[in-house]
Motif scaffolding. Structure first.
Motif, PDB file in Angstrom:
ATOM      1  N   LEU A  19      50.711  30.115  91.776  1.00 14.56           N
ATOM      2  CA  LEU A  19      50.585  28.785  91.194  1.00 14.56           C
ATOM      3  C   LEU A  19      49.499  28.022  91.943  1.00 14.56           C
ATOM      4  O   LEU A  19      49.523  27.930  93.170  1.00 14.56           O
ATOM      5  N   GLN A  20      48.562  27.473  91.189  1.00 17.70           N
ATOM      6  CA  GLN A  20      47.421  26.762  91.771  1.00 17.70           C
ATOM      7  C   GLN A  20      47.445  25.299  91.336  1.00 17.70           C
ATOM      8  O   GLN A  20      48.071  24.936  90.340  1.00 17.70           O
ATOM      9  N   GLU A  21      46.731  24.457  92.086  1.00 24.36           N
ATOM     10  CA  GLU A  21      46.524  23.048  91.738  1.00 24.36           C
ATOM     11  C   GLU A  21      47.845  22.346  91.418  1.00 24.36           C
ATOM     12  O   GLU A  21      47.986  21.658  90.402  1.00 24.36           O
ATOM     13  N   LEU A  22      48.831  22.523  92.299  1.00 30.26           N
ATOM     14  CA  LEU A  22      50.126  21.877  92.114  1.00 30.26           C
ATOM     15  C   LEU A  22      49.977  20.362  92.191  1.00 30.26           C
ATOM     16  O   LEU A  22      49.129  19.839  92.904  1.00 30.26           O
ATOM     17  N   GLN A  23      50.819  19.664  91.445  1.00 33.12           N
ATOM     18  CA  GLN A  23      50.733  18.218  91.299  1.00 33.12           C
ATOM     19  C   GLN A  23      51.947  17.532  91.941  1.00 33.12           C
ATOM     20  O   GLN A  23      52.872  18.201  92.400  1.00 33.12           O
ATOM     21  N   PRO A  24      51.980  16.186  91.948  1.00 34.44           N
ATOM     22  CA  PRO A  24      53.178  15.495  92.440  1.00 34.44           C
ATOM     23  C   PRO A  24      54.454  15.941  91.723  1.00 34.44           C
ATOM     24  O   PRO A  24      55.500  16.073  92.347  1.00 34.44           O
ATOM     25  N   PHE A  25      54.359  16.191  90.409  1.00 39.39           N
ATOM     26  CA  PHE A  25      55.513  16.712  89.662  1.00 39.39           C
ATOM     27  C   PHE A  25      55.123  18.045  89.023  1.00 39.39           C
ATOM     28  O   PHE A  25      54.080  18.144  88.359  1.00 39.39           O
ATOM     29  N   ASN A  26      55.951  19.053  89.228  1.00 42.46           N
ATOM     30  CA  ASN A  26      55.716  20.395  88.692  1.00 42.46           C
ATOM     31  C   ASN A  26      56.948  20.823  87.912  1.00 42.46           C
ATOM     32  O   ASN A  26      58.050  20.916  88.466  1.00 42.46           O
ATOM     33  N   ILE A  27      56.770  21.044  86.627  1.00 42.36           N
ATOM     34  CA  ILE A  27      57.890  21.241  85.693  1.00 42.36           C
ATOM     35  C   ILE A  27      57.891  22.683  85.209  1.00 42.36           C
ATOM     36  O   ILE A  27      56.868  23.179  84.705  1.00 42.36           O
ATOM     37  N   PHE A  28      59.030  23.348  85.337  1.00 48.10           N
ATOM     38  CA  PHE A  28      59.184  24.735  84.914  1.00 48.10           C
ATOM     39  C   PHE A  28      60.221  24.796  83.791  1.00 48.10           C
ATOM     40  O   PHE A  28      61.368  24.375  83.992  1.00 48.10           O
ATOM     41  N   TYR A  29      59.793  25.292  82.629  1.00 47.87           N
ATOM     42  CA  TYR A  29      60.745  25.394  81.518  1.00 47.87           C
ATOM     43  C   TYR A  29      60.795  26.829  81.012  1.00 47.87           C
ATOM     44  O   TYR A  29      59.860  27.616  81.209  1.00 47.87           O
ATOM     45  N   GLY A  30      61.903  27.149  80.384  1.00 50.97           N
ATOM     46  CA  GLY A  30      62.112  28.497  79.863  1.00 50.97           C
ATOM     47  C   GLY A  30      63.584  28.721  79.625  1.00 50.97           C
ATOM     48  O   GLY A  30      64.428  27.876  79.931  1.00 50.97           O
ATOM     49  N   GLN A  31      63.909  29.870  79.072  1.00 50.89           N
ATOM     50  CA  GLN A  31      65.300  30.181  78.737  1.00 50.89           C
ATOM     51  C   GLN A  31      66.111  30.461  80.005  1.00 50.89           C
ATOM     52  O   GLN A  31      65.559  30.735  81.070  1.00 50.89           O
ATOM     53  N   ASN A  32      67.424  30.420  79.869  1.00 51.79           N
ATOM     54  CA  ASN A  32      68.295  30.797  80.976  1.00 51.79           C
ATOM     55  C   ASN A  32      68.022  32.237  81.394  1.00 51.79           C
ATOM     56  O   ASN A  32      67.846  33.112  80.538  1.00 51.79           O
ATOM     57  N   GLY A  33      67.958  32.480  82.706  1.00 49.68           N
ATOM     58  CA  GLY A  33      67.704  33.829  83.204  1.00 49.68           C
ATOM     59  C   GLY A  33      66.238  34.202  83.265  1.00 49.68           C
ATOM     60  O   GLY A  33      65.896  35.320  83.647  1.00 49.68           O
ATOM     61  N   SER A  34      65.359  33.266  82.932  1.00 47.23           N
ATOM     62  CA  SER A  34      63.920  33.589  82.913  1.00 47.23           C
ATOM     63  C   SER A  34      63.316  33.630  84.318  1.00 47.23           C
ATOM     64  O   SER A  34      62.281  34.263  84.528  1.00 47.23           O
ATOM     65  N   GLY A  35      63.942  32.942  85.283  1.00 43.31           N
ATOM     66  CA  GLY A  35      63.415  32.920  86.647  1.00 43.31           C
ATOM     67  C   GLY A  35      63.053  31.533  87.145  1.00 43.31           C
ATOM     68  O   GLY A  35      62.486  31.396  88.233  1.00 43.31           O
ATOM     69  N   LYS A  36      63.392  30.500  86.367  1.00 39.25           N
ATOM     70  CA  LYS A  36      63.042  29.125  86.759  1.00 39.25           C
ATOM     71  C   LYS A  36      63.659  28.752  88.109  1.00 39.25           C
ATOM     72  O   LYS A  36      62.972  28.293  89.024  1.00 39.25           O
ATOM     73  N   THR A  37      64.963  28.939  88.220  1.00 43.04           N
ATOM     74  CA  THR A  37      65.655  28.554  89.459  1.00 43.04           C
ATOM     75  C   THR A  37      65.213  29.412  90.636  1.00 43.04           C
ATOM     76  O   THR A  37      65.235  28.959  91.793  1.00 43.04           O
ATOM     77  N   SER A  38      64.770  30.634  90.362  1.00 41.26           N
ATOM     78  CA  SER A  38      64.297  31.510  91.443  1.00 41.26           C
ATOM     79  C   SER A  38      63.047  30.945  92.117  1.00 41.26           C
ATOM     80  O   SER A  38      62.816  31.187  93.306  1.00 41.26           O
ATOM     81  N   ILE A  39      62.242  30.190  91.373  1.00 45.26           N
ATOM     82  CA  ILE A  39      61.068  29.536  91.969  1.00 45.26           C
ATOM     83  C   ILE A  39      61.524  28.491  92.980  1.00 45.26           C
ATOM     84  O   ILE A  39      61.014  28.421  94.101  1.00 45.26           O
ATOM     85  N   LEU A  40      62.520  27.688  92.602  1.00 40.32           N
ATOM     86  CA  LEU A  40      63.069  26.703  93.530  1.00 40.32           C
ATOM     87  C   LEU A  40      63.717  27.391  94.726  1.00 40.32           C
ATOM     88  O   LEU A  40      63.584  26.933  95.872  1.00 40.32           O
ATOM     89  N   GLU A  41      64.396  28.497  94.465  1.00 40.95           N
ATOM     90  CA  GLU A  41      65.044  29.249  95.540  1.00 40.95           C
ATOM     91  C   GLU A  41      64.017  29.747  96.556  1.00 40.95           C
ATOM     92  O   GLU A  41      64.251  29.707  97.771  1.00 40.95           O
ATOM     93  N   ALA A  42      62.871  30.191  96.066  1.00 39.52           N
ATOM     94  CA  ALA A  42      61.810  30.684  96.962  1.00 39.52           C
ATOM     95  C   ALA A  42      61.272  29.557  97.844  1.00 39.52           C
ATOM     96  O   ALA A  42      61.031  29.754  99.049  1.00 39.52           O
ATOM     97  N   ILE A  43      61.060  28.375  97.274  1.00 38.66           N
ATOM     98  CA  ILE A  43      60.595  27.233  98.070  1.00 38.66           C
ATOM     99  C   ILE A  43      61.645  26.865  99.114  1.00 38.66           C
ATOM    100  O   ILE A  43      61.329  26.563 100.265  1.00 38.66           O
ATOM    101  N   HIS A  44      62.898  26.904  98.723  1.00 40.65           N
ATOM    102  CA  HIS A  44      63.999  26.611  99.644  1.00 40.65           C
ATOM    103  C   HIS A  44      64.026  27.619 100.795  1.00 40.65           C
ATOM    104  O   HIS A  44      64.233  27.255 101.961  1.00 40.65           O
ATOM    105  N   LEU A  45      63.810  28.883 100.474  1.00 39.22           N
ATOM    106  CA  LEU A  45      63.742  29.923 101.502  1.00 39.22           C
ATOM    107  C   LEU A  45      62.625  29.636 102.501  1.00 39.22           C
ATOM    108  O   LEU A  45      62.801  29.766 103.722  1.00 39.22           O
ATOM    109  N   LEU A  46      61.481  29.251 101.980  1.00 38.57           N
ATOM    110  CA  LEU A  46      60.333  28.997 102.844  1.00 38.57           C
ATOM    111  C   LEU A  46      60.610  27.840 103.806  1.00 38.57           C
ATOM    112  O   LEU A  46      60.265  27.906 104.986  1.00 38.57           O
TER     113      LEU A  46
END
Length: 364
Positions: A19-46
């Protein structure tokens, strides 16, 4: 620390996300199970070294993979983590290896606002104590030092209590002294922090729960009138029987009390589920406001925002986070509602579509 770039590899179904050029707000949409929450989980891990979904690395590291990698960059810092299935980890800041997760946590203050969870209010004292200590860690410079020494003394004392049944006061005296010294320091620091936090907390409670008067009340975990040392001495025999240390700041609690009756009821027993969600938001937003007042920017993770909050509550939350200068990463099934909020509030944002672990930039 505002992130401008984020790379994730082998976290759950995320094979390789850039992901490049991230902004103050970054919105991830998609169906359940697509991997949206996993992105947040990765940031939390870091930021914290742990997942908010599981404590077992094998469950978030991709199947058959030996490790996961998360890398982020801001205008001034480059931070990366390699997390192994064994639980070990390698952390780098600007290319140099560091030994302590706390150094990374200082660089990347992170708050997870998950309206679906009311554990902070409904469960035991531990999640509330952790909430308070997160604030202490980022705002009170001397907290981490005192907490480390207290935790080491507590671990040693409990280890002795478990290993022997015939301990005398003299056997425990070195640990009692250390626990008492640093426990009293922690207590004083926490009391001072609650006084500061109360002012910020009341502002957000008035916004989110205007018809209720809720206050923060701190319970020390020991009898403050006589001091921790006297509790340790008087409870000596019982601690030997229990085989652990009963009194001390490790048993402290942050109580949420509702005014209006002589009993000052616990919020857990009075509030509805919807009110509890708003109260959790007030707790975390007020902490973010305290960091903002101390010139520290917070990264905020919002999971499934539109599923649990009504339209007006969504807008209040997004507007408040924007006012506080937080960088936000949020997931949603209903991107149209979120887009209306950020457009109405003139917030800079980036929209990403997540499909089966693949993340692509989407047209706003």
């Amino acid at each position: 620390m505002q992130l401008t770039r984020l790379n994730i590899e082998r976290v759950r179904n995320l094979q390789a996300v850039a992901l490049q050029e991230l902004q103050p707000f970054n919105i991830f949409y998609g169906q359940n199970g697509s991997g949206k929450t996993s992105i947040l989980e990765a940031i939390h891990l870091l930021a914290t070294g742990r997942s908010f979904r599981t404590h077992i690395p094998k469950r978030y590291i991709q199947h058959h993979a030996e490790h996961a990698v998360i890398f982020a960059q801001s205008s001034q810092e480059r931070i990366g983590m390699q997390k192994f299935a064994s639980g070990e980890q390698l952390i780098k800041v600007n290319g140099d290896s560091i030994a302590s997760q706390s150094q990374l946590a200082k660089l990347l203050p992170l708050q997870l606002i998950d309206p679906q969870s009311t554990d902070i209010i409904d469960q035991g004292s531990k999640p509330r104590r952790q909430l308070l200590d997160w604030l202490m860690f980022h705002v009170e410079p001397g907290f981490y030092f005192a907490w480390q020494y207290y935790s080491r003394a507590l671990k040693q004392r409990n280890s002795l209590l478990k290993s022997r049944r015939n301990l005398s006061l003299a056997d425990l005296e070195p640990w009692n002294k250390m626990l008492s010294e640093y426990g009293e320091i922690l207590h004083s620091q926490r009391v001072a922090m609650i006084e500061q936090w109360q002012q910020f907390f009341q502002q957000d409670v008035r916004q989110l729960l205007p018809n209720l008067e809720i206050t923060l009340e701190y319970q020390a975990g020991f009898h403050i009138e006589q001091g921790l040392m006297q509790d340790l001495i008087q409870q000596h025999t019982k601690d030997i029987d229990r085989r652990y240390t009963e009194y001390g700041p490790h048993r402290a609690d942050l109580c949420l009390k509702i005014a209006g009756d002589a009993l000052r009821s616990d919020a857990a027993h009075v509030l509805s589920r919807g009110q509890k969600k708003l109260l959790i938001m007030a707790l975390k937003l007020s902490q973010i406001a305290m960091l903002h007042a101390a010139n520290k920017e917070t990264v905020v993770l919002l999971d499934d925002l539109t599923a649990e909050l009504d339209f007006a509550a969504q807008q209040r939350l997004i507007e408040r986070l924007s006012q506080l200068g937080s960088q936000v990463f949020m997931t949603t099934l209903d991107q149209s509602s979120v887009l209306k909020h950020v457009h109405d509030l003139s917030i800079s944002f980036q929209l990403f579509h997540v499909v089966q672990g693949q993340v692509s930039l989407a047209a706003p």
